[in-house]
Structures are given as C-alpha cells and as structure tokens.
Design an enzyme around this catalytic site. Structure first.
Site, PDB file in Angstrom:
ATOM      1  N   ASP A 187      49.871  76.104  65.458  1.00  0.00           N
ATOM      2  CA  ASP A 187      50.696  75.967  64.257  1.00  0.00           C
ATOM      3  C   ASP A 187      51.558  77.227  64.123  1.00  0.00           C
ATOM      4  O   ASP A 187      51.988  77.769  65.137  1.00  0.00           O
ATOM      5  CB  ASP A 187      49.787  75.698  63.048  1.00  0.00           C
ATOM      6  CG  ASP A 187      50.500  74.943  61.935  1.00  0.00           C
ATOM      7  OD1 ASP A 187      51.695  75.176  61.726  1.00  0.00           O
ATOM      8  OD2 ASP A 187      49.849  74.130  61.247  1.00  0.00           O
TER       9      ASP A 187
HETATM   10  C1  LIG Z   1      52.263  68.935  63.278  1.00  0.00           C
HETATM   11  O1  LIG Z   1      52.561  69.487  62.013  1.00  0.00           O
HETATM   12  C2  LIG Z   1      52.819  68.534  61.014  1.00  0.00           C
HETATM   13  C3  LIG Z   1      53.270  69.258  59.779  1.00  0.00           C
HETATM   14  O2  LIG Z   1      52.550  70.436  59.578  1.00  0.00           O
HETATM   15  C4  LIG Z   1      51.568  67.692  60.791  1.00  0.00           C
HETATM   16  O3  LIG Z   1      51.814  66.720  59.829  1.00  0.00           O
HETATM   17  C5  LIG Z   1      51.170  67.041  62.114  1.00  0.00           C
HETATM   18  O4  LIG Z   1      49.951  66.357  61.952  1.00  0.00           O
HETATM   19  C6  LIG Z   1      51.006  68.090  63.190  1.00  0.00           C
HETATM   20  N1  LIG Z   1      50.752  67.470  64.467  1.00  0.00           N
HETATM   21  C7  LIG Z   1      49.775  67.861  65.252  1.00  0.00           C
HETATM   22  C8  LIG Z   1      49.684  67.175  66.579  1.00  0.00           C
HETATM   23  O5  LIG Z   1      48.991  68.746  64.938  1.00  0.00           O
END
Ligand SMILES: *[C@@H]1O[C@H](CO)[C@@H](O)[C@H](O)[C@H]1NC(C)=O
Ligand SMILES: *[C@@H]1O[C@H](CO)[C@@H](O)[C@H](O)[C@H]1NC(C)=O
Ligand SMILES: *[C@@H]1O[C@H](CO)[C@@H](O)[C@H](O)[C@H]1NC(C)=O
Ligand SMILES: *[C@@H]1O[C@H](CO)[C@@H](O)[C@H](O)[C@H]1NC(C)=O
Ligand SMILES: *[C@@H]1O[C@H](CO)[C@@H](O)[C@H](O)[C@H]1NC(C)=O
Ligand SMILES: *[C@@H]1O[C@H](CO)[C@@H](O)[C@H](O)[C@H]1NC(C)=O
Ligand SMILES: *[C@@H]1O[C@H](CO)[C@@H](O)[C@H](O)[C@H]1NC(C)=O
Ligand SMILES: *[C@@H]1O[C@H](CO)[C@@H](O)[C@H](O)[C@H]1NC(C)=O
Ligand SMILES: *[C@@H]1O[C@H](CO)[C@@H](O)[C@H](O)[C@H]1NC(C)=O
Length: 466
Positions: free
Chosen positions: A251
């Site tokens: 993240d």
């Molecule tokens: C990516 O980040 C978004 C927003 O923070 C989130 O909704 C999504 O689930 C994330 N995807 C993964 C694969 O972690």
C-alpha cells in the site's frame, strides 16, 4: 539543562527586496539527538531465558528483560541486545531511555496466534479501529508515553509474519482491526534506524501523537499484494524526519495522517513539520507519498525531496473526502524521479469509508499551497488526476519543472482545482495556468505567502525552526 532537540539543520536564505525570494538548503541528515546510543547498561535477551529457535515463544523474556531494565531509566538508560537467532514473540512494551538493538542476523518474529497481540482501545482521533468498530490488536513492538527510545542495530529484522493476518482479513474472520508492526504513541525522542522491517500485519511503523521522531536507513518490505501494509505512517505527530529508506509494500510507502472525520476534528492534533528525503520505493496498490485519507486534524509543513519511485501505482497522492474537515497545506515536494508509474500525481476526494454515520458531510477539507517541483518521469500512464471537491476548490496548487513521458491520451484531468504551473510537459490543464508574479515562479506563491503570514521574515519559517 535540557538541550533543544533539533532534527535538521535547515538554512533558509531570505532575500527581502520588495518581495520575498528564498532558497532552502536542507542538511543531508536528520539531526540526531545527543549520542544517546551509549547506554551505561546492557543486557542480552538470552539472559532472560529467551530461545532463538523460531519456535519458542519469548514474550515473557522480552517483558522481563524490559521490566528489569526499567530500573536503569534514570541512570542514562539501558540497551537490550538481541543476538543472531529467530526470536518468536507476542506483543511487548518498550520503556523510556531504552535502546532495543538487533544484531546482524537477529530476527524478531511476530507470533501467529492473535491472542499474543492483545486488544487495546481505539485511538481517540479515530474513534474506532480503522478496519472494524471497537478496539484493535496492539502492535508487536509498542510504546506509550515514552521519551528517548531507540530501535536500531546492524540490519537485524523485525518480521511480523503478517500472512496469517492478511488471510484472516481477506476471509473477514477478524473481530478487531489488525495490528501494526511498531507503534509508538504519545512519545518523544524516538529513533528507528539501521534495521529491516518486514511482513507487517497492517501498517509497519506508526508514530501517533509523537514528536521528534527520526526514521533513518531502514528497509521496509511486504509483498506487493499484501493488504494495507503501509510503510511509515506519521499520524498526528510533529517534527518527524524520515530519510535514506527503501520501502516496497502492498500500500502507501509513507502516509501522513491525523485522525478520522469527527474524531480527528475534535481531537485536533495535526501532523506538522515532516521531512522526508532520499526515499526509494515501489508499490502496486498505493502511493509513494500519501497524505490522508485520514487528515481531519490537519497536515501542514511537509517537505519531501530526492524521491525515486519505480513500477508503482501512484507517486504522490492527497486523499480526502467530504466529512474529513481539517486541512492539508504548505506541502513542498521536489526532485522526484519516476520510472513506470501509473499516475504521477493524484488528488482523490472521494475517499470513504467514514467511521460511522455521525460524521458531518459539510465538514470540508481545506487543501491549499501544494507545490510539486522538479519531477522527471518515464513510462507514466497519467500525469495528474487532480480532483477537488465541488464548492471546495483545492487552491494554490503549483507545479513547476515537470517532464513526464506519458502513454495515455489525456495526461491531465483536473476538476475544482486552482493554481499555477510553469515548465510542465505534457502541458497542464486549464485551471493550473493562472499566472503569478514571475519573481515567485521559482518557488511558487505558497511559501512566500507562508513566510509573509508568519510575520517574521528572518526566522518565521517552519523550515527555519528546524
Ligand atoms: C487496492 O487499494 C484499494 C483502495 O485502497 C482497495 O480498495 C483495493 O482492495 C486494493 N486492492 C488490493 C489488491 O489490495
Ligand atoms: C517582480 O520583479 C519585477 C522586476 O523583475 C519588479 O518590477 C516587480 O516589482 C516584482 N514584483 C514583486 C511583487 O515584487
Ligand atoms: C503522554 O505522556 C505523558 C508522559 O510522557 C503523560 O504525562 C501524558 O498524560 C500522556 N498523555 C496521553 C494523552 O496519553
Ligand atoms: C499514558 O498516559 C495516559 C494519560 O496520562 C494514561 O492514561 C495511560 O495509562 C498511560 N499509559 C501508559 C502505558 O503509561
Ligand atoms: C545503514 O544500515 C546498515 C546496517 O543496516 C549499516 O551497515 C550502514 O552503515 C548504515 N548506513 C548509514 C548511512 O547509516
Ligand atoms: C538489510 O537487509 C535487507 C533485507 O535482507 C537488505 O535488502 C538490505 O540491503 C540490507 N541493508 C544493508 C544496508 O545492508
Ligand atoms: C547506523 O549505522 C551506522 C554504521 O554502523 C552508524 O554510523 C549510524 O550512527 C547508525 N545510525 C543510527 C541512526 O543509529
Ligand atoms: C535528486 O534525487 C536523486 C535521487 O532520486 C539524487 O540522486 C539527486 O542527486 C538529487 N538531485 C539534487 C539536485 O539534489
Ligand atoms: C477525468 O476524470 C474523471 C474522474 O475520474 C472521469 O470521469 C473523466 O472521464 C476523466 N476525463 C478524461 C478526459 O479523462
């Protein structure tokens, strides 16, 4: 006499001749506290019965060692030495005037039993756990109300073994919000350096309600698809200096925060005076540097330079939403190199969720005086997706000397934004074409305004006070 703890030596040169021009020369290093690494007393964790076999649970050994070392806290403090080995443990508490020192090949491993990570109260500025209502699991290494704490070593590792937590999170079987790897709360004089942090269950390093925090020369690793494994999240904290770090996580690499909606607004503790430099990083579902989305206590005076992000989703993001309130102002980011980044700059105003239904949708964030300067990028999909809020224009946004090789047809997409740009390619969107005094174009108006409003041309700047 107490020395004043100044982190960086920033020289602010002001030429005052009808207008203010300025340059900033930041020194190359976060200024250290006095050489407090020399603790008069030192013990090894093995003296408290710890076994470094990766299987024996050593929580009691850590707790007992730290309890013992507490008696040295008024005698210059003490050092807890962790030798080579794999030291499995549950959550333990640090104390003031402590150095936790991990030798080369020392690995502190987080237990995979959630009962070893007790549940504690939610943070008052969030009102509840970030993921679930109620409390939250306590971080593996935790400290509260401390002063003078050092977590360092010879590139030892603190490994949260987070994969069990990521799976529980994905299966939605958790009762409480996941734990961070290291959290220091209401503490001052914190140094975290020369170590590797890996596989945090949730955020990796979380200073909250802290001041005078240095994070230097650390490596933070987590799989690119691990959920919400942010690197370093200064939260309602001031005088934070982060430098020479390599971060690759699932993240945001660094996310500056200050509380959530009505809880953050009423707690009202901003994050301010944050310096970030020489950061190299990589993410696939986050941002290199993010501000928000929880920014309700305000974020200001952020200075970031010499950043390198590769194969990443986003480089620089401001995340907010209606209901957040608070502000993000006086942000200055320069010398950014990007290689293979989907979106270079993003203002995202649609962030949900909210802590509960009691947030005030009319609490609008104030986003102003954001400068991004000296950016080069190759293989960028979108240069800028800059969305303000209708009726709440983000203003005094300034983009200078930006050269991106962009692959998409519409490189900039701006709404409810006002500001200025110069020497930006591909050409920016209309709202950023407003002009300012040419004399200010090398530094944009926000800092000169800031200096003016500070009322002291010689030393009023936040940079100068460091
Ligand atoms: C990516 O980040 C978004 C927003 O923070 C989130 O909704 C999504 O689930 C994330 N995807 C993964 C694969 O972690
Ligand atoms: C900007 O510079 C020009 C000359 O280069 C000068 O005449 C003008 O007064 C300056 N503007 C301000 C606001 O200082
Ligand atoms: C913060 O820590 C200090 C001691 O270091 C203590 O006096 C104060 O009450 C603490 N505040 C909170 C909100 O925990
Ligand atoms: C920290 O300070 C607060 C406020 O004084 C107090 O309630 C809390 O028990 C203290 N916590 C620790 C671990 O010292
Ligand atoms: C960074 O940390 C490593 C050990 O992790 C050490 O060998 C190196 O000297 C450190 N570099 C600086 C600049 O402190
Ligand atoms: C520290 O260890 C990490 C993980 O093994 C490695 O990637 C990094 O290069 C090392 N850092 C130094 C300064 O040796
Ligand atoms: C990191 O390690 C290097 C090399 O041992 C040392 O010179 C430096 O002081 C350490 N930095 C911190 C902040 O502990
Ligand atoms: C800009 O940052 C890069 C690292 O990304 C560094 O190598 C370079 O020296 C910096 N340039 C200046 C002018 O500081
Ligand atoms: C601009 O962004 C908005 C919101 O993401 C999107 O709906 C719109 O299609 C974009 N416009 C262009 C021209 O890309």
């Amino acid at each position: 006499m107490k020395r004043s703890f100044s982190l960086v030596d920033v020289l602010l040169v002001l030429a005052f001749c009808g207008h203010i021009a300025w340059t900033v020369k930041a020194s190359s290093q976060c200024k250290q506290a006095l050489s407090r690494e020399i603790r008069p007393h030192s013990v090894a964790i093995t003296e408290f019965g710890a076994v470094g076999d990766g299987v024996t649970l050593n929580t009691k050994a850590f707790q007992n060692a730290i309890f013992y070392l507490n008696s040295f806290s008024d005698k210059g403090g003490a050092k807890l030495f962790v030798p080579a080995g794999r030291w499995l443990t549950g959550s333990f508490d640090l104390i003031s005037h402590l150095t936790l020192w991990l030798d080369k090949d020392a690995v502190i491993l987080g237990s995979d039993n959630p009962d070893d990570w007790p549940v504690v109260d939610p943070l008052p500025s969030y009102g509840r756990g970030v993921e679930l209502p109620g409390g939250r699991h306590r971080s593996l290494i935790y400290g509260r109300n401390l002063t003078d704490v050092i977590i360092t070593g010879d590139n030892g590792t603190i490994d949260g073994q987070g994969s069990v937590w990521w799976n529980w999170f994905k299966r939605k079987t958790l009762d409480y919000t996941r734990p961070h790897l290291v959290e220091l709360m209401n503490s001052t004089g914190v140094v975290i350096s020369n170590l590797t942090f890996s596989n945090s269950p949730f955020w990796t390093i979380h200073p909250v309600y802290c001041s005078h925090v240095i994070v230097q020369n650390v490596t933070i690793l987590a799989p690119l698809d691990s959920p919400n494994t942010d690197g370093i999240n200064p939260d309602s904290s001031n005088d934070v200096c982060i430098e020479d770090c390599y971060i690759s996580t699932g993240d945001d690499l660094i996310a500056i925060k200050s509380g959530w909606d009505e809880y953050g607004i009423s707690f009202a503790r901003p994050s301010t005076n944050i310096i970030i430099r020489r950061l190299i990083g990589h993410n696939r579902n986050g941002s290199g540097i993010a501000i928000g989305s929880e920014m309700s206590g305000g974020v200001s005076e952020v200075y970031a330079e010499n950043l390198y992000f590769f194969d990443s989703s986003t480089a620089i993001t401001i995340k907010t939403a209606r209901g957040r309130g608070g502000y993000v102002r006086n942000i200055y980011i320069l010398n950014v190199t990007l290689v293979g980044v989907d979106t270079a700059i993003r203002f995202d105003s649609t962030f949900s969720p909210h802590p509960d239904d009691f947030y005030d949708p009319n609490a609008l964030p104030v986003i102003e005086r954001i400068t991004i300067k000296d950016v080069i990028g190759n293989n960028i999909k979108v240069a800028g997706l800059l969305e303000g809020i209708e009726g709440d224009t983000f203003h005094h946004v300034c983009l200078l000397n930006i050269a991106l090789t962009v692959t998409s047809g519409s490189p900039w997409n701006c709404s409810y934004i006002q500001g200025y740009s110069a020497m930006v390619s591909p050409e920016t969107c209309e709202p950023l074409k407003e002009s300012i005094y040419p004399n200010h174009s090398s530094d944009c108006y926000h800092l000169s305004n800031h200096l003016r409003s500070s009322g002291n041309q010689n030393k009023g700047s936040w940079l100068h006070s460091w």
